[in-house]
Design a protein around this motif. Structure first.
Motif, mmCIF file in Angstrom:
data_model
loop_
_atom_site.group_PDB
_atom_site.id
_atom_site.type_symbol
_atom_site.label_atom_id
_atom_site.label_comp_id
_atom_site.label_asym_id
_atom_site.label_seq_id
_atom_site.Cartn_x
_atom_site.Cartn_y
_atom_site.Cartn_z
ATOM 1 N N SER A 241 0.840 -1.204 0.000
ATOM 2 C CA SER A 241 0.000 0.000 0.000
ATOM 3 C C SER A 241 0.876 1.256 0.000
ATOM 4 O O SER A 241 0.586 2.227 -0.698
ATOM 5 C CB SER A 241 -0.974 -0.010 1.179
ATOM 6 O OG SER A 241 -0.349 -0.430 2.352
ATOM 7 N N ASN A 242 1.975 1.234 0.755
ATOM 8 C CA ASN A 242 2.888 2.387 0.746
ATOM 9 C C ASN A 242 3.421 2.666 -0.653
ATOM 10 O O ASN A 242 3.346 3.792 -1.146
ATOM 11 C CB ASN A 242 4.092 2.114 1.653
ATOM 12 C CG ASN A 242 3.879 2.625 3.060
ATOM 13 O OD1 ASN A 242 2.767 2.996 3.433
ATOM 14 N ND2 ASN A 242 4.936 2.625 3.851
ATOM 15 N N PHE A 243 3.968 1.632 -1.296
ATOM 16 C CA PHE A 243 4.605 1.848 -2.606
ATOM 17 C C PHE A 243 3.581 2.333 -3.641
ATOM 18 O O PHE A 243 3.876 3.230 -4.435
ATOM 19 C CB PHE A 243 5.275 0.553 -3.109
ATOM 20 C CG PHE A 243 6.574 0.201 -2.407
ATOM 21 C CD1 PHE A 243 7.116 1.041 -1.431
ATOM 22 C CD2 PHE A 243 7.259 -0.958 -2.740
ATOM 23 C CE1 PHE A 243 8.312 0.709 -0.784
ATOM 24 C CE2 PHE A 243 8.459 -1.296 -2.101
ATOM 25 C CZ PHE A 243 8.982 -0.478 -1.124
ATOM 26 N N ILE A 244 2.374 1.746 -3.638
ATOM 27 C CA ILE A 244 1.386 2.163 -4.651
ATOM 28 C C ILE A 244 0.963 3.608 -4.390
ATOM 29 O O ILE A 244 0.922 4.438 -5.314
ATOM 30 C CB ILE A 244 0.191 1.203 -4.681
ATOM 31 C CG1 ILE A 244 0.670 -0.158 -5.213
ATOM 32 C CG2 ILE A 244 -0.941 1.756 -5.559
ATOM 33 C CD1 ILE A 244 -0.412 -1.167 -5.477
ATOM 34 N N ALA A 245 0.702 3.932 -3.121
ATOM 35 C CA ALA A 245 0.290 5.314 -2.807
ATOM 36 C C ALA A 245 1.418 6.285 -3.154
ATOM 37 O O ALA A 245 1.183 7.349 -3.741
ATOM 38 C CB ALA A 245 -0.103 5.421 -1.337
ATOM 39 N N GLN A 246 2.650 5.912 -2.825
ATOM 40 C CA GLN A 246 3.780 6.793 -3.134
ATOM 41 C C GLN A 246 3.926 6.977 -4.646
ATOM 42 O O GLN A 246 4.120 8.101 -5.131
ATOM 43 C CB GLN A 246 5.073 6.205 -2.533
ATOM 44 C CG GLN A 246 5.126 6.346 -1.012
ATOM 45 C CD GLN A 246 6.146 5.409 -0.344
ATOM 46 O OE1 GLN A 246 6.606 4.438 -0.942
ATOM 47 N NE2 GLN A 246 6.489 5.706 0.902
#
Ligand code: NAD
Ligand code: UDP
Ligand code: UDP
Length: 336
Positions: A210-215
């Motif tokens: 979720s972090n990588f996609i949001a970033q």
């Protein structure tokens, strides 16, 4: 000539069919990420009535909005650390924050949820004779010294670390499940879930996918926690739900590993997200948190053999589905 014959009584088969009641299923933590996908799948079967009990700590009513008001669906604001008196046939016990930032936020509450919450659901299962499934975790293997991890491996867990409220909590929950099984004859099922991803994950819950996609969507650097060579295996949520239902419906208690054996380093994951979602973002190395397991990959031979289950969706196919959901929620359209 009029007949005085009464209409025939239904045959025993038709009679029993007439009285065959629906299967009433409790899903604790059903407003969360995996729970809400499980509810969607269970609601597809017209014979199922689904009751969700959730305290909305990390879940949301929004995840269940399409079912609110449905005659076969009920939503209860309830904390599993308190007793619950209802009548059900099956219990999927998921209630527990799963993301490190949330389970570390109030560790005492996390361990209460795992221990007292599971005890209460077992007490409920015992009183009404329900079958109960616990969603345990690959974290019971700790920082594993055996790779990949089979169910027979007892783990390498720090009992006093910052993750212990979660991993030791789940280990006690598994112990409670087996003690109720041996002592009271309860029908139990234990799934050891490995990292799962998909739509409806909390956007800012700190988990890596979720972090990588949001970033990537916000055009921010992808934060790889050092050293970046640590590995995880990511299972798409629809595969996970399929495995959970097969386990519940089958004859095996488990524990059974459910996860996708495809193993990636965090640097590889960052590169894949970059390539698929936003080639312009940079990849930045940041400090890690304590006790981060260096490698993790499920041995799923038991799930294959006993449940006839294995994941179908590859990381490269699952990430774009999650991207779509995150775009909608973040309000970032394709052209950006
Ligand atoms: P999530 O945080 O999205 O869902 C957990 C749900 O439980 C939330 O709706 C939350 O509000 C609810 N909850 C928390 N404490 C509660 C309490 N005391 N009483 C009632 N409800 C409570 O997490 P998820 O990813 O959907 O995880 C679901 C289950 O799967 C958890 O038991 C978790 O430990 C397990 N699991 C998940 C993963 C994963 O990668 N997502 C991996 C291993 C195990
Ligand atoms: N419990 C519950 N719902 C029920 C039955 C029990 O929440 O329908 C709780 C109960 O409050 C207790 C726990 O489950 O704290 C364990 O119940 P059990 O009957 O096994 O143990 P006891 O009540 O004898 O300690
Ligand atoms: N991680 C990362 N960048 C992030 C968040 C996490 O590199 O922004 C790493 C983390 O160090 C761990 C892995 O990703 O090695 C998986 O972390 P997550 O919190 O998603 O799950 P868990 O540790 O519970 O497997």
């Amino acid at each position: 000539q009029t007949s005085t014959k009464q209409p025939p009584l239904p045959s025993p088969l038709r009679f029993s069919k007439f009285f065959q009641s629906n299967m009433r299923i409790l899903v604790t933590g059903g407003a969360g990420f995996i729970g809400s996908h499980l509810v969607d799948r269970l609601m597809e079967n017209e014979k199922n009535e689904v009751i969700v009990a959730d305290n909305y700590f990390t879940g949301s009513k929004d995840n269940l909005k399409k079912w609110i008001g449905h005659p076969r669906f009920e939503l209860i604001r309830h904390d599993v650390t308190e007793p619950l008196l209802i009548e059900v046939d099956q219990i999927y016990h998921l209630a527990c924050p799963a993301s490190p930032i949330f389970y570390k936020y109030n560790p005492v509450k996390t361990i209460k949820t795992n221990v007292i919450g599971t005890l209460n659901m077992l007490g409920l299962a015992k009183r009404v004779g329900a079958r109960i499934l616990l969603t345990s975790t690959s974290e019971v293997y700790g920082d594993p010294l055996v790779h990949p991890q089979p169910e027979s491996y007892w783990g390498n867990v720090n009992p006093i670390g910052v993750r212990s409220c979660y991993d030791e909590g789940k280990r006690v929950a598994e112990t409670l499940m087996f003690d109720y099984h041996r002592q009271h004859g309860l029908e139990i099922r234990i799934a050891r879930i490995f990292n799962t991803y998909g739509p409806r994950m909390n956007i800012d819950d700190g988990r890596v996918v979720s972090n990588f996609i949001a970033q990537a969507l916000r055009g921010e650097p992808l934060t790889v926690q050092s050293p970046g060579t640590q590995t995880r295996s990511f299972c798409y949520v629809s595969d996970m739900v399929d495995g959970l239902i097969r386990l519940m419906e089958g004859p095996n208690t488990g524990p059974i590993n459910l996860g996708n054996p495809g193993e990636f380093t965090m640097v590889e994951l960052a590169e894949t997200v970059k390539e698929l979602i936003n080639p312009k973002v940079e990849i930045k190395m940041v400090e890690n948190t304590p006790d981060d397991p260096r490698q993790r990959k499920p041995d799923i031979s038991q799930a294959k053999e006993l449940l006839g289950w294995e994941p179908k969706i590859k990381l490269r196919d699952g990430l774009p589905r999650m991207e779509e959901d995150f775009r909608l929620r973040l309000g970032v359209d394709k052209s950006n």
